[in-house]
Structures are given as structure tokens and as C-alpha cells.
Enzyme design. Structure first.
Site, PDB file in Angstrom:
ATOM      1  N   GLN A 105       0.839  -1.198   0.000  1.00  0.00           N
ATOM      2  CA  GLN A 105       0.000   0.000   0.000  1.00  0.00           C
ATOM      3  C   GLN A 105       0.877   1.252   0.000  1.00  0.00           C
ATOM      4  OE1 GLN A 105      -2.022  -1.734   3.669  1.00  0.00           O
ATOM      5  NE2 GLN A 105      -3.663  -0.502   2.813  1.00  0.00           N
ATOM      6  N   ASN A 106       2.178   1.055   0.184  1.00  0.00           N
ATOM      7  CA  ASN A 106       3.075   2.200   0.342  1.00  0.00           C
ATOM      8  C   ASN A 106       3.487   2.764  -1.010  1.00  0.00           C
ATOM      9  OD1 ASN A 106       2.924   1.572   3.038  1.00  0.00           O
ATOM     10  ND2 ASN A 106       4.813   0.388   3.047  1.00  0.00           N
ATOM     11  N   ASP A 108       6.253   4.698  -1.247  1.00  0.00           N
ATOM     12  CA  ASP A 108       7.628   5.171  -1.054  1.00  0.00           C
ATOM     13  C   ASP A 108       8.659   4.494  -1.950  1.00  0.00           C
ATOM     14  OD1 ASP A 108       8.062   2.625   0.262  1.00  0.00           O
ATOM     15  OD2 ASP A 108       7.271   3.502   2.104  1.00  0.00           O
ATOM     16  N   HIS A 123      -1.135   1.547  -4.658  1.00  0.00           N
ATOM     17  CA  HIS A 123      -1.515   2.969  -4.704  1.00  0.00           C
ATOM     18  C   HIS A 123      -0.547   3.800  -5.538  1.00  0.00           C
ATOM     19  CE1 HIS A 123      -3.718   2.011  -0.712  1.00  0.00           C
ATOM     20  NE2 HIS A 123      -4.564   1.936  -1.711  1.00  0.00           N
ATOM     21  N   CYS A 131       1.612  13.303 -16.177  1.00  0.00           N
ATOM     22  CA  CYS A 131       0.965  14.521 -16.665  1.00  0.00           C
ATOM     23  C   CYS A 131      -0.550  14.332 -16.641  1.00  0.00           C
ATOM     24  CB  CYS A 131       1.448  14.834 -18.078  1.00  0.00           C
ATOM     25  SG  CYS A 131       0.581  16.223 -18.822  1.00  0.00           S
ATOM     26  N   CYS A 152       4.667  19.453 -17.467  1.00  0.00           N
ATOM     27  CA  CYS A 152       5.038  18.379 -18.386  1.00  0.00           C
ATOM     28  C   CYS A 152       5.991  18.884 -19.474  1.00  0.00           C
ATOM     29  CB  CYS A 152       3.758  17.839 -19.017  1.00  0.00           C
ATOM     30  SG  CYS A 152       4.039  16.594 -20.283  1.00  0.00           S
ATOM     31  N   CYS A 155       3.989  18.541 -22.987  1.00  0.00           N
ATOM     32  CA  CYS A 155       2.832  19.355 -23.395  1.00  0.00           C
ATOM     33  C   CYS A 155       2.598  20.575 -22.507  1.00  0.00           C
ATOM     34  CB  CYS A 155       1.574  18.487 -23.440  1.00  0.00           C
ATOM     35  SG  CYS A 155       0.832  18.179 -21.835  1.00  0.00           S
ATOM     36  N   PRO A 219       2.886  -4.301  15.611  1.00  0.00           N
ATOM     37  CA  PRO A 219       2.959  -4.078  17.065  1.00  0.00           C
ATOM     38  C   PRO A 219       1.588  -3.902  17.706  1.00  0.00           C
ATOM     39  CG  PRO A 219       4.425  -2.573  15.873  1.00  0.00           C
ATOM     40  CD  PRO A 219       3.554  -3.237  14.851  1.00  0.00           C
TER      41      PRO A 219
HETATM   42 ZN   LIG Z   1       1.757  16.295 -20.814  1.00  0.00          ZN
END
Ligand SMILES: [Zn+2]
Length: 251
Positions: A105-106, A108, A123, A131, A152, A155, A219
């Protein structure tokens, strides 16, 4: 100091050895030792920032306010984080054939950095920018992140981190690969997830519903605790080191 719950650790190791290759499901708890604060709960990111800054409609309407927070939360602190022993042990287990697939789910990127390759970043991940106009993706480089509101190169559209904002759906490939892995798995090892975020939490539940086993490392008490065959009330690195040592002894 409390004695380690050895019996549970040994039971966990035996079940993992028997059911391998297993599914691994991770949440914020695995990254805490890398210095990444959880979003929820005490000391969490949402105690300091308004979650609506990561709502896709707010982001489109007020990119300056959102990007100011996004830069602080993700690219100034998280950006310095490195994988910890828990990420490294799980990557080694994949290499050794003990882990079939990892769902995190991270956002990072620490599993990927540790070397895990069979991976669903459910995720998305902060390592790329997408973009909102043309859907091109770019690595989140220092150059692209230099302007207050990154745009971007293709574009000129607004760039956003390539992770799921509030109000956005789960990327198709991440979702499909996660549930396909759950359908194959006889055991799901859950590390550091409270089980409160859906549809991600449905991944371990799918293993359980098909007759598989859940093992939990956390924990605290979680939504999965009552369903788990083994519950290890420990930090991720400590528990995985102990299980790894038992597996290496071959007992
Ligand atoms: Zn773009």
C-alpha cells in the site's frame, strides 16, 4: 525486556516454509523504521496537513497549495528514505523462491529499491510523475521538481506524483496483478497494515476467503488480527529477522 514470543515465530516460519511461495502484503508499518511517518494515527502526516491537499479535484483547482505540501511531505523527507532490514529480507525471500508476489500500500518505492521485482504498488509510487493532460510519465527528477508547480516537458500540462490521490481509482495493472496473486496464494504474510484502507485490504481477505492462512506482523491490533493464524506483536524488521533465522536453520 519481554521474552520474544518464540512459539509464534516458529509457527510462522513453519507455515511459511510449508505454503511457499507466499503472498506478502505490506502497509505503512514496514516503512516506519526507514523514517517514514504513517499517514494515520498519532504523529501521522494527517495531523500536520489537510488531507484534501491530496484530493484530485483540489489538486487540479489549487495546484500551488497542493504542490507546496506534496513537496514537503514526499520529496523533502520521504525522498531521503532507504529500505530497512524488513524490505531487504522480503526481497531476499523473493530471490530464494519463498515469496511469489508482494503487494504494498506504500508509495515510497522502498520494496523496489530493496530489489523486490514481483510487485504491485497498489496505490502507485512517488518515484514518477504523470501529466494530468497527456498521461506521459517521467522520473521525479530534481530538474522536474525545481519549479513550485512542475509541468510536463511534452505538453506543458500539470504534473502530479504517480500515486493514487483521494477521488482516483486504483491503477488497473496494480489491482489485477494483486488479486491474481491472491488467487494463487495459500498464505498471506501481512506486515504493518492496519487493514482500514479499501480496496487494498481486500487482497489478504481474498486469500483467507479461499481457505488460505493469514500471518500478521504488527505491534498493534489491526482489522486482520482476528482472522490471523499467527499474530506477531513486533516491529517488522525484528520479526522478519527472527523468522529468517529459523528458516535458515531449516527447523
Ligand atoms: Zn503532458
Amino acid at each position: 525486556m519481554k521474552p520474544l514470543p518464540t512459539e509464534s515465530l516458529e509457527r510462522a516460519a513453519a507455515l511459511i516454509a510449508e505454503a511457499a511461495p507466499i503472498l506478502v502484503f505490506t502497509g505503512a508499518g514496514i516503512s516506519v523504521e526507514s523514517g517514514i511517518p504513517p499517514f494515520r494515527g498519532e504523529g501521522g502526516v494527517w495531523g500536520r496537513y489537510d488531507p484534501s491537499l491530496l484530493d484530485i479535484r483540489e489538486f487540479r483547482a489549487k495546484p500551488l497549495a497542493s504542490w507546496t505540501a506534496i513537496r514537503e511531505i514526499f520529496y523533502e523527507s520521504f525522498g531521503l528514505a532507504r529500505p530497512n532490514p524488513a524490505h531487504e529480507i522480503l526481497a531476499a525471500w523473493e530471490e530464494r523462491g519463498l515469496v511469489d508476489f508482494t503487494v504494498t500500500q506504500n508509495i515510497d518505492g522502498l520494496h523496489r529499491m530493496a530489489g523486490t521485482t514481483r510487485l504491485s504498488e497498489f496505490h502507485g509510487a512517488m518515484g514518477e510523475l504523470i501529466c494530468v493532460a497527456c498521461a506521459s510519465r517521467f522520473p521525479a527528477s530534481r530538474e522536474l521538481l525545481a519549479p513550485i508547480v512542475p509541468t510536463c516537458p511534452a505538453c506543458g500540462g500539470l504534473l502530479k506524483p504517480d500515486f493514487v490521490f483521494f477521488g482516483e481509482g486504483i491503477p488497473h495493472e496494480a489491482r489485477a496483478s494483486a488479486f491474481a496473486a491472491a488467487a494463487r496464494a495459500r498464505l498471506c504474510l501481512i506486515v504493518g497494515s492496519t487493514g482500514q484502507v479499501y480496496p487494498a485490504a481486500s487482497v489478504p481477505l481474498a486469500v483467507k476467503e479461499a481457505g488460505g492462512i493469514l500471518i500478521e506482523i504488527d505491534p498493534g491490533q489491526t482489522e486482520f488480527s482476528a482472522l490471523a493464524e499467527v499474530r506477531l506483536r513486533m516491529g517488522a524488521s525484528e520479526a522478519l529477522r527472527e523468522i529468517d533465522a529459523i528458516l535458515q536453520r531449516g527447523t
